[in-house]
Design an enzyme around this catalytic site. Structure first.
Site, PDB file in Angstrom:
ATOM      1  N   ARG A 136      39.124 -36.734 104.038  1.00 19.89           N
ATOM      2  CA  ARG A 136      40.002 -35.876 105.025  1.00 19.89           C
ATOM      3  C   ARG A 136      40.874 -34.814 104.203  1.00 19.89           C
ATOM      4  O   ARG A 136      40.928 -33.678 104.516  1.00 19.89           O
ATOM      5  CB  ARG A 136      40.667 -36.658 105.806  1.00 19.89           C
ATOM      6  CG  ARG A 136      39.804 -37.270 106.851  1.00 19.89           C
ATOM      7  CD  ARG A 136      40.556 -37.961 107.984  1.00 19.89           C
ATOM      8  NE  ARG A 136      40.795 -36.873 108.930  1.00 19.89           N
ATOM      9  CZ  ARG A 136      41.930 -37.048 109.850  1.00 19.89           C
ATOM     10  NH1 ARG A 136      42.680 -38.024 109.895  1.00 19.89           N
ATOM     11  NH2 ARG A 136      42.015 -35.958 110.688  1.00 19.89           N
ATOM     12  N   ASN A 146      49.762 -32.445 114.113  1.00 22.62           N
ATOM     13  CA  ASN A 146      48.822 -32.355 113.042  1.00 22.62           C
ATOM     14  C   ASN A 146      49.423 -32.936 111.893  1.00 22.62           C
ATOM     15  O   ASN A 146      50.636 -32.853 111.543  1.00 22.62           O
ATOM     16  CB  ASN A 146      48.417 -30.879 112.855  1.00 22.62           C
ATOM     17  CG  ASN A 146      47.480 -30.479 114.093  1.00 22.62           C
ATOM     18  OD1 ASN A 146      46.988 -31.304 114.904  1.00 22.62           O
ATOM     19  ND2 ASN A 146      47.553 -29.377 114.149  1.00 22.62           N
ATOM     20  N   HIS A 187      53.234 -37.091 113.977  1.00 27.24           N
ATOM     21  CA  HIS A 187      52.389 -37.986 113.447  1.00 27.24           C
ATOM     22  C   HIS A 187      52.263 -38.182 111.937  1.00 27.24           C
ATOM     23  O   HIS A 187      51.402 -38.707 111.421  1.00 27.24           O
ATOM     24  CB  HIS A 187      51.043 -37.694 114.131  1.00 27.24           C
ATOM     25  CG  HIS A 187      51.016 -37.747 115.443  1.00 27.24           C
ATOM     26  ND1 HIS A 187      49.938 -37.475 116.274  1.00 27.24           N
ATOM     27  CD2 HIS A 187      51.895 -38.603 116.468  1.00 27.24           C
ATOM     28  CE1 HIS A 187      50.298 -37.828 117.658  1.00 27.24           C
ATOM     29  NE2 HIS A 187      51.422 -38.631 117.609  1.00 27.24           N
ATOM     30  N   CYS A 202      54.876 -47.277 101.134  1.00 28.20           N
ATOM     31  CA  CYS A 202      54.582 -48.569 100.936  1.00 28.20           C
ATOM     32  C   CYS A 202      55.597 -49.464 101.653  1.00 28.20           C
ATOM     33  O   CYS A 202      56.706 -48.969 101.726  1.00 28.20           O
ATOM     34  CB  CYS A 202      54.484 -48.804  99.262  1.00 28.20           C
ATOM     35  SG  CYS A 202      54.514 -50.799  98.948  1.00 28.20           S
ATOM     36  N   CYS A 207      51.088 -49.032  94.544  1.00 30.11           N
ATOM     37  CA  CYS A 207      52.424 -48.626  94.619  1.00 30.11           C
ATOM     38  C   CYS A 207      52.717 -48.767  93.204  1.00 30.11           C
ATOM     39  O   CYS A 207      52.519 -49.963  92.585  1.00 30.11           O
ATOM     40  CB  CYS A 207      53.072 -49.486  95.661  1.00 30.11           C
ATOM     41  SG  CYS A 207      55.022 -49.422  95.313  1.00 30.11           S
ATOM     42  N   GLY A 254      46.142 -26.097 121.699  1.00 29.01           N
ATOM     43  CA  GLY A 254      45.398 -26.993 120.987  1.00 29.01           C
ATOM     44  C   GLY A 254      45.594 -28.286 121.174  1.00 29.01           C
ATOM     45  O   GLY A 254      45.065 -29.083 119.933  1.00 29.01           O
ATOM     46  N   SER A 287      45.151 -31.805 123.517  1.00 32.90           N
ATOM     47  CA  SER A 287      44.440 -32.509 124.996  1.00 32.90           C
ATOM     48  C   SER A 287      45.418 -33.076 125.621  1.00 32.90           C
ATOM     49  O   SER A 287      45.214 -33.371 126.928  1.00 32.90           O
ATOM     50  CB  SER A 287      43.579 -33.483 124.363  1.00 32.90           C
ATOM     51  OG  SER A 287      43.868 -34.549 123.668  1.00 32.90           O
ATOM     52  N   ALA A 309      42.944 -20.442 119.835  1.00 31.18           N
ATOM     53  CA  ALA A 309      44.547 -20.334 119.538  1.00 31.18           C
ATOM     54  C   ALA A 309      44.924 -18.941 119.022  1.00 31.18           C
ATOM     55  O   ALA A 309      45.904 -18.188 119.170  1.00 31.18           O
ATOM     56  CB  ALA A 309      44.949 -21.246 118.465  1.00 31.18           C
TER      57      ALA A 309
HETATM   58  P1  NAD Z   1      42.543 -33.700 120.292  1.00 24.39           P
HETATM   59  O1  NAD Z   1      41.589 -33.719 119.357  1.00 24.39           O
HETATM   60  O2  NAD Z   1      42.733 -34.770 121.370  1.00 24.39           O
HETATM   61  O3  NAD Z   1      42.264 -32.228 121.224  1.00 24.39           O
HETATM   62  C1  NAD Z   1      42.063 -31.343 120.620  1.00 24.39           C
HETATM   63  C2  NAD Z   1      42.457 -29.900 121.843  1.00 24.39           C
HETATM   64  O4  NAD Z   1      41.892 -28.765 121.286  1.00 24.39           O
HETATM   65  C3  NAD Z   1      41.209 -30.135 122.898  1.00 24.39           C
HETATM   66  O5  NAD Z   1      41.951 -30.061 124.199  1.00 24.39           O
HETATM   67  C4  NAD Z   1      40.451 -28.759 122.812  1.00 24.39           C
HETATM   68  O6  NAD Z   1      39.918 -28.207 123.996  1.00 24.39           O
HETATM   69  C5  NAD Z   1      41.347 -27.811 122.011  1.00 24.39           C
HETATM   70  N1  NAD Z   1      40.695 -26.907 121.188  1.00 24.39           N
HETATM   71  C6  NAD Z   1      39.536 -26.867 120.541  1.00 24.39           C
HETATM   72  N2  NAD Z   1      39.462 -25.722 119.994  1.00 24.39           N
HETATM   73  C7  NAD Z   1      40.582 -24.831 120.032  1.00 24.39           C
HETATM   74  C8  NAD Z   1      40.932 -23.693 119.680  1.00 24.39           C
HETATM   75  N3  NAD Z   1      40.155 -22.904 118.949  1.00 24.39           N
HETATM   76  N4  NAD Z   1      42.193 -23.236 120.199  1.00 24.39           N
HETATM   77  C9  NAD Z   1      42.919 -23.954 120.833  1.00 24.39           C
HETATM   78  N5  NAD Z   1      42.780 -24.998 121.315  1.00 24.39           N
HETATM   79  C10 NAD Z   1      41.524 -25.724 120.971  1.00 24.39           C
HETATM   80  O7  NAD Z   1      43.894 -33.125 119.416  1.00 24.39           O
HETATM   81  P2  NAD Z   1      45.547 -33.614 119.676  1.00 24.39           P
HETATM   82  O8  NAD Z   1      45.910 -33.351 121.154  1.00 24.39           O
HETATM   83  O9  NAD Z   1      46.250 -32.942 118.666  1.00 24.39           O
HETATM   84  O10 NAD Z   1      45.637 -35.337 119.716  1.00 24.39           O
HETATM   85  C11 NAD Z   1      44.862 -36.305 118.826  1.00 24.39           C
HETATM   86  C12 NAD Z   1      45.551 -36.502 117.613  1.00 24.39           C
HETATM   87  O11 NAD Z   1      44.750 -36.147 116.623  1.00 24.39           O
HETATM   88  C13 NAD Z   1      46.794 -36.022 117.192  1.00 24.39           C
HETATM   89  O12 NAD Z   1      47.600 -37.345 116.794  1.00 24.39           O
HETATM   90  C14 NAD Z   1      46.709 -35.419 115.688  1.00 24.39           C
HETATM   91  O13 NAD Z   1      47.607 -35.750 114.739  1.00 24.39           O
HETATM   92  C15 NAD Z   1      45.312 -35.937 115.431  1.00 24.39           C
HETATM   93  N6  NAD Z   1      44.356 -34.906 114.593  1.00 24.39           N
HETATM   94  C16 NAD Z   1      44.996 -33.783 113.783  1.00 24.39           C
HETATM   95  C17 NAD Z   1      44.125 -33.204 113.007  1.00 24.39           C
HETATM   96  C18 NAD Z   1      45.123 -32.466 111.927  1.00 24.39           C
HETATM   97  O14 NAD Z   1      46.052 -32.650 111.423  1.00 24.39           O
HETATM   98  N7  NAD Z   1      44.137 -31.065 111.783  1.00 24.39           N
HETATM   99  C19 NAD Z   1      42.997 -33.097 113.139  1.00 24.39           C
HETATM  100  C20 NAD Z   1      42.240 -34.157 113.958  1.00 24.39           C
HETATM  101  C21 NAD Z   1      43.255 -34.908 114.944  1.00 24.39           C
END
Ligand code: NAD
Length: 243
Positions: A64, A96, A113, A121, A140, A180, A182, A224
């Site tokens: 990742r 994110n 998060h 550690c 560590c 973005g 859910s 977005a």
């Molecule tokens: P989620 O995966 O639950 O939901 C993603 C949301 O984004 C969905 O509702 C979807 O419809 C929407 N979406 C998709 N494409 C989009 C776009 N182009 N523009 C706007 N919205 C769009 O994600 P979440 O609600 O952030 O929660 C899940 C957890 O996942 C969080 O804790 C996060 O930390 C983690 N996560 C982080 C990353 C990252 O850091 N990039 C990636 C995946 C998951």
């Protein structure tokens, strides 16, 4: 809808989730193509999995990191950073872990998060390390045992400092723009409700309705970057493709 004038608001919050970074090529967790459609989080993203097979969990997170390191911030990340540069009261609260807000130029980000760019550690006195390279040293240097990514896994509690900063920012805001997310990952998902209850202007940007759409007075059902270009055209830096 008509473009927004950020100068009309005293305290602005951008509340962001994985959908924002989907425009930078990083998969969301849920939905088509989401990470958990491919991987079982119980084997890769909880303390029990890490305790059982730390190397496997590290491999997953290293993959990742590599993907995130090669991603470029999307136009929406850049516009949010520009909003913060021109309006110092802008708070960015993100779920994110990818660091893309900062790479787009944001100077202060509340990371609910954690960050995949840090490790920690449990041994006393072990410093939290900010990693610059995509692949981390796994053990560590203080106690010699496995360090873990400084992110919130399933069943982990949230770190109190960022959650309090997020609560405080939302308590003060008169404009909240959610992008973005859910709205199903608690307790983070709960935070924007306070802004809605206080009567702040609340805008949701998400191509799909979400579990918390009812809290928002305005819904932009598009990606977005396109949504922010229409909401905040003065901050757009050109280009029309997503990201
Ligand atoms: P989620 O995966 O639950 O939901 C993603 C949301 O984004 C969905 O509702 C979807 O419809 C929407 N979406 C998709 N494409 C989009 C776009 N182009 N523009 C706007 N919205 C769009 O994600 P979440 O609600 O952030 O929660 C899940 C957890 O996942 C969080 O804790 C996060 O930390 C983690 N996560 C982080 C990353 C990252 O850091 N990039 C990636 C995946 C998951």
């Amino acid at each position: 809808m008509n473009p927004l004038e950020l100068d009309d608001y005293q305290h602005i919050v951008f509340f962001t989730g994985a959908g924002l970074s989907a425009e930078a090529g990083i998969p969301t967790y849920r939905g088509a193509g989401g990470t958990w459609a491919k991987y079982d989080y119980r084997a890769y993203a909880c303390q029990r999995a890490f305790d059982g097979d730390p190397a496997k969990v590290w491999d997953f997170h290293d993959e990742r990191r590599l993907r995130m390191a090669s991603a470029e911030p999307a136009a929406a990340h850049r516009m949010i950073a520009a909003a913060q540069a021109t309006h110092p009261s802008v708070a960015i609260i993100t779920q994110n872990i990818d660091g893309l807000h900062q790479r787009a130029g944001a100077h202060h980000v509340i990371e609910l998060h954690g960050s995949i760019w840090r490790v920690r550690c449990r041994c006393p006195g072990a410093p939290q390390v900010n990693l610059e390279a995509p692949i981390a040293e796994r053990l560590c240097p203080t106690c010699g045992v496995w360090r873990r990514p400084d992110i919130v896994w399933f069943e982990d509690p949230l770190q109190p400092a960022p959650i309090q900063q997020g609560i405080d920012a939302i308590a003060a805001c008169d404009l909240l723009i959610s992008i973005g997310t859910s709205g199903v990952v608690y307790p983070a998902a709960e935070l924007p409700r306070a802004a809605a209850q206080r009567g702040a202007r609340c805008i949701e940007i998400n191509p799909e309705p979400t579990a918390v759409s009812e809290w928002y007075d305005t819904h932009l059902r598009t990606g977005a970057s396109d949504a922010l270009r229409s909401l905040l055209p003065d901050l757009a830096t050109g280009g029309t493709t997503p990201g």
